[in-house]
Write an enzyme that holds these catalytic residues in place. Sequence first.
Site, short mmCIF file in Angstrom:
data_model
loop_
_atom_site.label_atom_id
_atom_site.label_comp_id
_atom_site.label_asym_id
_atom_site.label_seq_id
_atom_site.Cartn_x
_atom_site.Cartn_y
_atom_site.Cartn_z
N CYS A 1 -29.95 14.07 10.16
CA CYS A 1 -30.50 13.51 8.92
C CYS A 1 -31.85 12.83 9.16
O CYS A 1 -31.95 11.97 10.04
CB CYS A 1 -29.49 12.51 8.35
SG CYS A 1 -30.19 11.43 7.09
N TRP A 58 -19.40 13.43 5.12
CA TRP A 58 -19.55 13.23 6.57
C TRP A 58 -18.19 12.88 7.17
O TRP A 58 -17.41 12.14 6.56
CB TRP A 58 -20.50 12.07 6.87
CG TRP A 58 -21.94 12.28 6.50
CD1 TRP A 58 -22.62 11.65 5.51
CD2 TRP A 58 -22.88 13.14 7.15
NE1 TRP A 58 -23.93 12.07 5.50
CE2 TRP A 58 -24.12 12.98 6.49
CE3 TRP A 58 -22.81 14.03 8.23
CZ2 TRP A 58 -25.27 13.67 6.87
CZ3 TRP A 58 -23.97 14.72 8.61
CH2 TRP A 58 -25.17 14.54 7.93
N ARG A 88 -23.23 8.19 -3.63
CA ARG A 88 -23.15 9.12 -2.51
C ARG A 88 -22.75 8.39 -1.24
O ARG A 88 -22.97 7.19 -1.11
CB ARG A 88 -24.50 9.82 -2.32
CG ARG A 88 -24.81 10.81 -3.44
CD ARG A 88 -26.25 11.23 -3.39
NE ARG A 88 -26.55 11.89 -2.14
CZ ARG A 88 -27.71 11.79 -1.50
NH1 ARG A 88 -28.68 11.08 -2.00
NH2 ARG A 88 -27.90 12.43 -0.37
N VAL A 89 -22.17 9.14 -0.32
CA VAL A 89 -21.74 8.57 0.96
C VAL A 89 -22.74 9.06 2.00
O VAL A 89 -22.63 10.18 2.51
CB VAL A 89 -20.30 9.00 1.28
CG1 VAL A 89 -19.89 8.54 2.67
CG2 VAL A 89 -19.35 8.43 0.23
N THR A 90 -23.75 8.25 2.24
CA THR A 90 -24.87 8.72 3.05
C THR A 90 -24.98 7.98 4.39
O THR A 90 -24.43 6.88 4.56
CB THR A 90 -26.20 8.51 2.28
OG1 THR A 90 -26.29 7.14 1.90
CG2 THR A 90 -26.27 9.38 1.03
N GLU A 119 -30.18 1.88 3.30
CA GLU A 119 -31.49 2.45 2.97
C GLU A 119 -32.35 2.42 4.24
O GLU A 119 -32.69 1.34 4.73
CB GLU A 119 -32.12 1.63 1.83
CG GLU A 119 -33.45 2.15 1.33
CD GLU A 119 -33.37 3.58 0.81
OE1 GLU A 119 -32.38 3.93 0.14
OE2 GLU A 119 -34.29 4.35 1.10
N SER A 120 -32.70 3.60 4.73
CA SER A 120 -33.33 3.70 6.05
C SER A 120 -34.54 2.81 6.25
O SER A 120 -34.69 2.15 7.28
CB SER A 120 -33.70 5.16 6.34
OG SER A 120 -34.60 5.66 5.37
N TYR A 179 -37.63 17.93 -0.07
CA TYR A 179 -36.34 18.02 -0.78
C TYR A 179 -36.53 18.50 -2.21
O TYR A 179 -35.75 19.30 -2.72
CB TYR A 179 -35.63 16.65 -0.77
CG TYR A 179 -34.89 16.39 0.52
CD1 TYR A 179 -33.52 16.54 0.59
CD2 TYR A 179 -35.57 16.02 1.68
CE1 TYR A 179 -32.82 16.31 1.77
CE2 TYR A 179 -34.90 15.78 2.86
CZ TYR A 179 -33.52 15.93 2.90
OH TYR A 179 -32.85 15.71 4.08
N1 LIG Z 1 -32.16 6.72 0.75
C1 LIG Z 1 -31.42 7.04 1.85
C2 LIG Z 1 -31.15 8.54 1.87
C3 LIG Z 1 -30.10 8.89 2.87
C4 LIG Z 1 -29.58 10.33 2.69
O1 LIG Z 1 -29.85 10.99 1.67
N2 LIG Z 1 -28.85 10.84 3.69
C5 LIG Z 1 -28.27 12.17 3.58
C6 LIG Z 1 -28.38 12.96 4.86
S1 LIG Z 1 -29.97 13.55 5.18
C7 LIG Z 1 -26.78 12.08 3.37
O2 LIG Z 1 -26.11 11.29 4.00
N3 LIG Z 1 -26.25 12.97 2.52
C8 LIG Z 1 -24.85 13.14 2.32
C9 LIG Z 1 -24.50 13.26 0.87
O3 LIG Z 1 -25.34 13.02 0.02
O4 LIG Z 1 -23.34 13.58 0.61
C10 LIG Z 1 -32.15 6.56 3.08
O5 LIG Z 1 -33.37 6.78 3.24
O6 LIG Z 1 -31.50 5.94 3.90
#
Ligand SMILES: N[C@@H](CCC(=O)N[C@@H](CS)C(=O)NCC(=O)O)C(=O)O
Length: 300
Positions: free
Chosen positions: A54, A87, A117-119, A135-136, A182
């Site tokens: 990611c 994930w 979302r689970v990010t 948030e990164s 994206y």
């Molecule tokens: N705004 C977030 C975006 C994080 C993000 O979109 N991560 C993606 C992976 S690249 C994710 O975990 N996606 C899984 C999903 O949406 O189910 C950041 O910059 O931290």
Amino acid sequence: MALGMLVNGKWTTEWTEHDESGNFQRMQTKFRGTLDKLQEDDRGRYSLYVSYACPWAHRTIMTLQLLGLQDFVNLIVVEPHVGEMGWYFSEKYKDKNYGFKYLQELYLKADSNYTGRVTVPVLWDGKEETIVNNESLEIIKMFNDTFREFSNKKFNLFDENLSDKIAGEIDYNYDAINNACYRTGFAKSQEVYELEVTQLFKELEKLDAKLAGRKFLVGDSLTGADISLLPTLLRFDVAYHGIFKCNIKRLKDFQNIERYKNDLLAIESIANTFKPDQIKSLYYKVVELNPSGIVPLGQA
Ligand SMILES: N[C@@H](CCC(=O)N[C@@H](CS)C(=O)NCC(=O)O)C(=O)O
């Protein structure tokens, strides 16, 4: 990757990140806490949950390594694939804190009614058992400004004297390049795609001109602006060119960007965070983009 999210604590395969015209609109992250001061006792208290694939998580891994914070913060890596339940962890990629099977369990531990979302990335507080921030950009700033006291202090990625310039670059590049890839890849109509891809390549031309004779985006040392942009550049020819159809040119056709990228990649704590196979596998397995899930052997 099967895209889904939690709604009031329940997993659904809903995915609502497009407007009516087919434009991709990223959902805002929900955990936006900050940490102002840490103690020596906080060593091991925080965990950073990431995937090397990611780009947003990649920023935080690079920062952790550049600052030498690996002894202070635990790094927990998910399986490099988003499955039916989002994930997940495995024998090889274990959740060393709780032994969870899915990352969504961590979100639900923080908020059993969570909607979103689970990010990755996630900065987890093991004492309060909650998510500090997901948030990164905010995580890398916190690592630099708050955790750096416990680091090897080799780098200061957000020098106060340059903060406006760094913030300006990060904001601009997020819209023009990071997220533009994206918007191009997830465009749901020919018209939106063509507009996005054309604009993206105009911005890459501009970036290439800006980087002529420059080693870094701001000033004469590595900053958060470079760390925020680089993960996208590292995914471009490997994945975005193919699966996101960002293919008017390859990134390696831009002389200055390519040199800039390779110079940064020569820094050891950056080089060992770059895992092209995991990147290819994550993106090419997005079911919505590539139903067969076949990952190409080559790259642009
Ligand atoms: N705004 C977030 C975006 C994080 C993000 O979109 N991560 C993606 C992976 S690249 C994710 O975990 N996606 C899984 C999903 O949406 O189910 C950041 O910059 O931290």
